[in-house]
Design a protein around this motif. Structure first.
Motif, PDB file in Angstrom:
ATOM      1  N   PHE A 193       4.241  12.011  -5.284  1.00 29.61           N
ATOM      2  CA  PHE A 193       5.407  12.194  -6.159  1.00 29.61           C
ATOM      3  C   PHE A 193       4.961  12.400  -7.605  1.00 29.61           C
ATOM      4  O   PHE A 193       5.464  13.310  -8.284  1.00 29.61           O
ATOM      5  CB  PHE A 193       6.335  10.979  -6.052  1.00 29.61           C
ATOM      6  N   ALA A 194       4.025  11.593  -8.081  1.00 29.87           N
ATOM      7  CA  ALA A 194       3.533  11.725  -9.456  1.00 29.87           C
ATOM      8  C   ALA A 194       3.011  13.136  -9.713  1.00 29.87           C
ATOM      9  O   ALA A 194       3.242  13.720 -10.781  1.00 29.87           O
ATOM     10  CB  ALA A 194       2.429  10.698  -9.720  1.00 29.87           C
ATOM     11  N   HIS A 195       2.336  13.707  -8.711  1.00 31.14           N
ATOM     12  CA  HIS A 195       1.792  15.060  -8.822  1.00 31.14           C
ATOM     13  C   HIS A 195       2.931  16.087  -8.903  1.00 31.14           C
ATOM     14  O   HIS A 195       2.833  17.083  -9.628  1.00 31.14           O
ATOM     15  CB  HIS A 195       0.879  15.343  -7.637  1.00 31.14           C
ATOM     16  N   GLU A 213       0.860  -1.182   0.000  1.00 33.14           N
ATOM     17  CA  GLU A 213       0.000   0.000   0.000  1.00 33.14           C
ATOM     18  C   GLU A 213       0.900   1.236   0.000  1.00 33.14           C
ATOM     19  O   GLU A 213       1.208   1.785   1.062  1.00 33.14           O
ATOM     20  CB  GLU A 213      -0.917  -0.020   1.242  1.00 33.14           C
ATOM     21  N   TYR A 214       1.383   1.594  -1.183  1.00 32.89           N
ATOM     22  CA  TYR A 214       2.278   2.749  -1.326  1.00 32.89           C
ATOM     23  C   TYR A 214       1.618   3.855  -2.154  1.00 32.89           C
ATOM     24  O   TYR A 214       2.274   4.832  -2.529  1.00 32.89           O
ATOM     25  CB  TYR A 214       3.562   2.349  -2.076  1.00 32.89           C
ATOM     26  N   THR A 215       0.345   3.689  -2.485  1.00 31.70           N
ATOM     27  CA  THR A 215      -0.280   4.516  -3.521  1.00 31.70           C
ATOM     28  C   THR A 215      -0.245   6.011  -3.202  1.00 31.70           C
ATOM     29  O   THR A 215       0.050   6.826  -4.080  1.00 31.70           O
ATOM     30  CB  THR A 215      -1.736   4.064  -3.735  1.00 31.70           C
ATOM     31  N   GLN A 216      -0.530   6.370  -1.947  1.00 31.11           N
ATOM     32  CA  GLN A 216      -0.632   7.799  -1.611  1.00 31.11           C
ATOM     33  C   GLN A 216       0.718   8.505  -1.792  1.00 31.11           C
ATOM     34  O   GLN A 216       0.788   9.558  -2.446  1.00 31.11           O
ATOM     35  CB  GLN A 216      -1.128   7.942  -0.174  1.00 31.11           C
ATOM     36  N   ALA A 217       1.766   7.907  -1.239  1.00 36.05           N
ATOM     37  CA  ALA A 217       3.098   8.518  -1.398  1.00 36.05           C
ATOM     38  C   ALA A 217       3.504   8.532  -2.866  1.00 36.05           C
ATOM     39  O   ALA A 217       4.103   9.505  -3.348  1.00 36.05           O
ATOM     40  CB  ALA A 217       4.127   7.764  -0.561  1.00 36.05           C
ATOM     41  N   ASN A 218       3.173   7.482  -3.588  1.00 34.96           N
ATOM     42  CA  ASN A 218       3.509   7.431  -5.014  1.00 34.96           C
ATOM     43  C   ASN A 218       2.814   8.548  -5.789  1.00 34.96           C
ATOM     44  O   ASN A 218       3.426   9.185  -6.653  1.00 34.96           O
ATOM     45  CB  ASN A 218       3.096   6.077  -5.610  1.00 34.96           C
ATOM     46  N   LEU A 219       1.546   8.787  -5.484  1.00 37.50           N
ATOM     47  CA  LEU A 219       0.804   9.802  -6.241  1.00 37.50           C
ATOM     48  C   LEU A 219       1.212  11.221  -5.853  1.00 37.50           C
ATOM     49  O   LEU A 219       1.149  12.139  -6.677  1.00 37.50           O
ATOM     50  CB  LEU A 219      -0.700   9.605  -6.077  1.00 37.50           C
ATOM     51  N   ILE A 224      -3.863  12.569 -12.506  1.00 42.22           N
ATOM     52  CA  ILE A 224      -3.088  12.344 -11.279  1.00 42.22           C
ATOM     53  C   ILE A 224      -3.703  13.115 -10.117  1.00 42.22           C
ATOM     54  O   ILE A 224      -3.876  12.580  -9.013  1.00 42.22           O
ATOM     55  CB  ILE A 224      -1.606  12.752 -11.481  1.00 42.22           C
ATOM     56  N   ARG A 225      -4.060  14.373 -10.368  1.00 44.02           N
ATOM     57  CA  ARG A 225      -4.621  15.212  -9.291  1.00 44.02           C
ATOM     58  C   ARG A 225      -5.908  14.594  -8.731  1.00 44.02           C
ATOM     59  O   ARG A 225      -6.082  14.468  -7.511  1.00 44.02           O
ATOM     60  CB  ARG A 225      -4.892  16.625  -9.827  1.00 44.02           C
ATOM     61  N   ASN A 235       0.860   6.960 -13.710  1.00 41.39           N
ATOM     62  CA  ASN A 235       2.096   6.452 -13.090  1.00 41.39           C
ATOM     63  C   ASN A 235       3.308   6.990 -13.851  1.00 41.39           C
ATOM     64  O   ASN A 235       3.535   6.631 -15.006  1.00 41.39           O
ATOM     65  CB  ASN A 235       2.068   4.917 -13.128  1.00 41.39           C
ATOM     66  N   PRO A 236       4.122   7.865 -13.222  1.00 41.49           N
ATOM     67  CA  PRO A 236       5.222   8.497 -13.969  1.00 41.49           C
ATOM     68  C   PRO A 236       6.220   7.485 -14.524  1.00 41.49           C
ATOM     69  O   PRO A 236       6.879   7.765 -15.536  1.00 41.49           O
ATOM     70  CB  PRO A 236       5.878   9.410 -12.932  1.00 41.49           C
ATOM     71  N   PHE A 237       6.295   6.318 -13.873  1.00 35.98           N
ATOM     72  CA  PHE A 237       7.268   5.318 -14.324  1.00 35.98           C
ATOM     73  C   PHE A 237       6.815   4.576 -15.575  1.00 35.98           C
ATOM     74  O   PHE A 237       7.592   3.844 -16.173  1.00 35.98           O
ATOM     75  CB  PHE A 237       7.585   4.349 -13.176  1.00 35.98           C
ATOM     76  N   LEU A 238       5.559   4.766 -15.972  1.00 35.94           N
ATOM     77  CA  LEU A 238       5.074   4.229 -17.254  1.00 35.94           C
ATOM     78  C   LEU A 238       4.955   5.349 -18.283  1.00 35.94           C
ATOM     79  O   LEU A 238       4.388   5.150 -19.345  1.00 35.94           O
ATOM     80  CB  LEU A 238       3.696   3.574 -17.076  1.00 35.94           C
ATOM     81  N   ARG A 239       5.460   6.532 -17.948  1.00 36.31           N
ATOM     82  CA  ARG A 239       5.221   7.701 -18.788  1.00 36.31           C
ATOM     83  C   ARG A 239       6.531   8.381 -19.211  1.00 36.31           C
ATOM     84  O   ARG A 239       6.572   9.590 -19.449  1.00 36.31           O
ATOM     85  CB  ARG A 239       4.310   8.690 -18.029  1.00 36.31           C
ATOM     86  N   SER A 240       7.583   7.587 -19.336  1.00 34.69           N
ATOM     87  CA  SER A 240       8.888   8.183 -19.631  1.00 34.69           C
ATOM     88  C   SER A 240       9.052   8.584 -21.099  1.00 34.69           C
ATOM     89  O   SER A 240      10.112   9.056 -21.489  1.00 34.69           O
ATOM     90  CB  SER A 240      10.012   7.243 -19.208  1.00 34.69           C
TER      91      SER A 240
END
Ligand code: ZN
Ligand code: FE
Length: 259
Positions: free
Chosen positions: A180-182, A172-178, A191-192, A220-225
């Motif tokens: 960062f994505a934001h 359950e890392y979604t909140q911290a990940n998003l 994302i917002r 997901n920024p890691f799929l958006r390079s």
């Protein structure tokens, strides 16, 4: 139709329990701790634990294997390329296994660890993926063993699965990940909005999973390079030009490590 239940473990792990109600059989994924699994089985004695699936060797994914092996007559399936004791069958890329009336395809996804595997099921009720610590909701695993190029290629492979694939990851890392994505893409409304939804879910103590391939590709920024906004953000972080793809992925991953 299979049901997926998340058994929480440690700080933020989920042990996925997959139930076939018709056969009254169960599988679990990455049981870092046997206790939540044994507890569930004790409360549902009509269900048999048949299969244990393991994505990689880290302790928070394998700590319960020996106990489950001793307590049930499950079969343990895991990656051939990692040192994990108590595996009954060692799996390589392209292997197919049959569990709970479904066929699962094994995908090698090196990066977080070198032998990490994911399991994909082209279920007629809707495809699903067990992604371990490779692809998270809004993020990806740290590069403990692999190179950025390897992880980038692994994620591209998962992103090429059908848009409606449900993704069950191990934390359950979604909140911290998003958050960062934001920071990477402040102008990305998907994302917002997703961050707002996830903030509400977490405030209510609720789980943010599963996610889908379609949602990850948008947020997901890691799929958006290959996205211009992501490349520009990476360039601003590093103060130099960066190529699309693996180089941008590497810059974003390094940024997240210190975020
Ligand atoms: Zn891990
Ligand atoms: Fe983990």
């Amino acid at each position: 139709m299979l049901e997926f239940l998340a058994l929480p473990a440690f700080q933020d792990n989920y042990i996925w329990l997959i139930l076939d109600h018709k056969r009254q059989e169960a599988a679990v994924v990455d049981p870092g701790d046997a206790v939540p699994v044994i507890t569930w089985l004790g409360r549902h004695p009509e269900y048999q634990l048949r299969h244990v699936l393991v994505t990689h060797h880290h302790r928070d994914h394998t700590g319960g294997l020996a106990t489950l092996k001793a307590a049930t007559d499950c079969r343990i399936w895991g990656p051939a390329a990692e040192a994990i004791s108590s595996l009954d069958r060692r799996l390589d890329d392209g292997d197919k296994i049959n569990i709970l009336g479904q066929t699962l395809q094994v995908c090698a996804v090196p990066g977080h660890t070198l032998g990490h595997i994911a399991f994909y099921c082209d279920d007629p009720d809707g495809p699903w993926l067990l992604s371990g610590d490779t692809l998270f909701a809004g993020g990806c695993g740290r590069l403990f063993e692999g190179t950025p190029q390897q992880m980038h290629d692994s994620l591209e492979r998962l992103a090429a699965l059908p848009d409606n694939t449900s993704i069950y990851c191990a934390h359950e890392y979604t909140q911290a990940n998003l958050r960062f994505a934001h920071a990477v893409e402040p102008a990305n409304d998907d994302i917002r909005v997703r961050l707002e939804v996830v903030n509400d879910l977490r405030l209510a103590g609720r789980m943010t999973l599963p996610t889908t391939v379609a949602l990850e590709k948008r947020t997901n920024p890691f799929l958006r390079s290959n996205e211009p906004a992501v490349i520009t953000a990476a360039e601003q972080q590093q103060g130099q030009r960066i190529a699309a793809g693996a180089d941008t992925f590497a810059a974003i991953r390094a940024w997240k490590d210190r975020f």
